[in-house]
Design a protein around this motif. Sequence first.
Motif, PDB file in Angstrom:
ATOM      1  N   UNK A 170       0.836  -1.212   0.000  1.00 49.97           N
ATOM      2  CA  UNK A 170       0.000   0.000   0.000  1.00 49.97           C
ATOM      3  C   UNK A 170       0.866   1.255   0.000  1.00 49.97           C
ATOM      4  N   UNK A 171       1.901   1.267   0.826  1.00 46.14           N
ATOM      5  CA  UNK A 171       2.757   2.449   0.899  1.00 46.14           C
ATOM      6  C   UNK A 171       3.570   2.634  -0.376  1.00 46.14           C
ATOM      7  N   UNK A 172       3.925   1.545  -1.034  1.00 41.94           N
ATOM      8  CA  UNK A 172       4.606   1.663  -2.330  1.00 41.94           C
ATOM      9  C   UNK A 172       3.664   2.235  -3.389  1.00 41.94           C
ATOM     10  N   UNK A 173       2.388   1.869  -3.334  1.00 43.87           N
ATOM     11  CA  UNK A 173       1.412   2.446  -4.261  1.00 43.87           C
ATOM     12  C   UNK A 173       1.316   3.957  -4.066  1.00 43.87           C
ATOM     13  N   UNK A 174       1.233   4.376  -2.799  1.00 47.38           N
ATOM     14  CA  UNK A 174       1.153   5.811  -2.495  1.00 47.38           C
ATOM     15  C   UNK A 174       2.422   6.522  -2.975  1.00 47.38           C
ATOM     16  N   UNK A 175       3.563   5.909  -2.705  1.00 49.36           N
ATOM     17  CA  UNK A 175       4.846   6.497  -3.109  1.00 49.36           C
ATOM     18  C   UNK A 175       4.952   6.610  -4.624  1.00 49.36           C
ATOM     19  N   UNK A 176       4.522   5.569  -5.342  1.00 50.44           N
ATOM     20  CA  UNK A 176       4.564   5.586  -6.808  1.00 50.44           C
ATOM     21  C   UNK A 176       3.699   6.708  -7.370  1.00 50.44           C
ATOM     22  N   UNK A 177       2.482   6.824  -6.865  1.00 52.24           N
ATOM     23  CA  UNK A 177       1.592   7.893  -7.332  1.00 52.24           C
ATOM     24  C   UNK A 177       2.167   9.269  -6.985  1.00 52.24           C
ATOM     25  N   UNK A 178       2.828   9.358  -5.839  1.00 51.09           N
ATOM     26  CA  UNK A 178       3.474  10.613  -5.468  1.00 51.09           C
ATOM     27  C   UNK A 178       4.624  10.968  -6.406  1.00 51.09           C
ATOM     28  N   UNK A 179       5.425   9.964  -6.782  1.00 45.62           N
ATOM     29  CA  UNK A 179       6.520  10.192  -7.734  1.00 45.62           C
ATOM     30  C   UNK A 179       5.978  10.675  -9.082  1.00 45.62           C
ATOM     31  N   UNK A 180       4.934   9.992  -9.569  1.00 45.99           N
ATOM     32  CA  UNK A 180       4.330  10.391 -10.835  1.00 45.99           C
ATOM     33  C   UNK A 180       3.772  11.803 -10.777  1.00 45.99           C
ATOM     34  N   UNK A 181       3.129  12.133  -9.663  1.00 46.47           N
ATOM     35  CA  UNK A 181       2.600  13.478  -9.483  1.00 46.47           C
ATOM     36  C   UNK A 181       3.707  14.526  -9.428  1.00 46.47           C
ATOM     37  N   UNK A 182       4.853  14.165  -8.844  1.00 47.41           N
ATOM     38  CA  UNK A 182       6.000  15.064  -8.789  1.00 47.41           C
ATOM     39  C   UNK A 182       6.521  15.369 -10.198  1.00 47.41           C
ATOM     40  N   UNK A 183       6.639  14.334 -11.036  1.00 47.88           N
ATOM     41  CA  UNK A 183       7.058  14.537 -12.432  1.00 47.88           C
ATOM     42  C   UNK A 183       6.082  15.474 -13.151  1.00 47.88           C
ATOM     43  N   UNK A 184       4.784  15.224 -12.957  1.00 51.25           N
ATOM     44  CA  UNK A 184       3.767  16.047 -13.615  1.00 51.25           C
ATOM     45  C   UNK A 184       3.896  17.504 -13.175  1.00 51.25           C
ATOM     46  N   UNK A 185       4.089  17.737 -11.881  1.00 50.66           N
ATOM     47  CA  UNK A 185       4.233  19.095 -11.351  1.00 50.66           C
ATOM     48  C   UNK A 185       5.465  19.784 -11.928  1.00 50.66           C
TER      49      UNK A 185
END
Length: 421
Positions: A170-185
């Motif tokens: 679960x925490x890896x899923x959150x981290x992955x989505x956070x990484x993707x969101x960081x790239x988008x930002x």
Amino acid sequence: MQNKMGMLKKIEQNLLFFALAKGVAFLAPIFFLKFVSLEEYGVVEFSYAFGSMTAVIASLGLTGAYPYFVLKRQEYEKRQAFLFYGIPVLILSVVFCLMRWSGFLNEQVSLIILFTLIFALQRVYSSILKSEGEGYLGVLFDGGYYFVLTAVILIVWAFHLTQAVALLEVMMQVYLLGLGGFYLWKFLHMHTKSIQSIIRDDCGEILRFSFHMIVSGIVIYWLTSCARIYIKYFMGYEQVGIYSLYYRFAGIAVIIYLFIYIAFFQKIYMAESRKMDRYYLAVMVLVFCGCLACFFFAPILSRFFFGGANVENTRLFLLLIFQMPLWVGISLCEGVVSRENMVRQMNFRIGTLVLIFPLVLYIIREYLSLELFALFNGVFFAIAFGLQIWLLSRKGIVLQKCFWFALALMIGSIIIYFVYF
């Protein structure tokens, strides 16, 4: 004076961040075993190894392409193309998470996908940071997963939870989505070109350049880091767990090597042949001594982490110690082979070894043990290192001392396997 003070501050900063990132990367996977079974640990370690390999493909060779286009060719407008990479990965991440939550993916497949996409995003942005003089942040970015794992360990320990692997997922899923969101930002704040023009003008050129790096990365990574994948298929998850613990102990070699790589990169790689031979030998010997120092703590630590189970295997650990300097030698030579424009020749020769190795394992599968696997793995490392040395000798780079040390390590491994009790 100001320049010298600034340089010292930068060195201290790099050392601090390096120690933090690599210390967490060394300790967290070992401590995680206190909260999971051997089989669960084997599942995570297998997924880690498989995801690390597939991340070589998923990153599309961009880790090597960024310094080429932005540093060497100074095509700064291409930065946005590398940040754009995170957007399709973010979309894929959302799709895979939805599939997992809907029950279309099992835990094993989900973990492999998570490791693949996380490592791909980490490596690409770490390359960006290192290329722009922020290597200390790049080191932290490289170790992002281990900070997630550390958080999981602390939560499980504090709240006495039993589902550590489920929490990690679960925490890896959150981290992955956070990484993707960081790239988008980052992309939205930087881009000056439309997505269509980035795809049309930049992506094709970058991918044509990076393709050969994907092939080289797969060949070298599969040779040096596929052990847990083979052990899973030939011996099962529990044996992966045992092997991984000793491999993590021997991982002190990686920390020593990476520190030297960062601190003395230019001196090591740009040295003339005779000095290069001495430098490489010194690094390999230092790694060997570091691993031997860890050897004396292995029995105590294995009893602690395995909870009294009778799995102490000093012979396996010694075999891993003898193969670690060879792993470092291969990594050192890989950069020089690339510098000398001999990647294709290396890919062909080492690629042949990569194809032969599983055939050998299949032939001896009825007699296969962790120790026998480690012996054959070390022998193939020595052969691969020897092939690299031979290739470099054709360019006038003679690594004679390294060759004899590699031969001594291979002979030492054979003696340990047949004589050690």
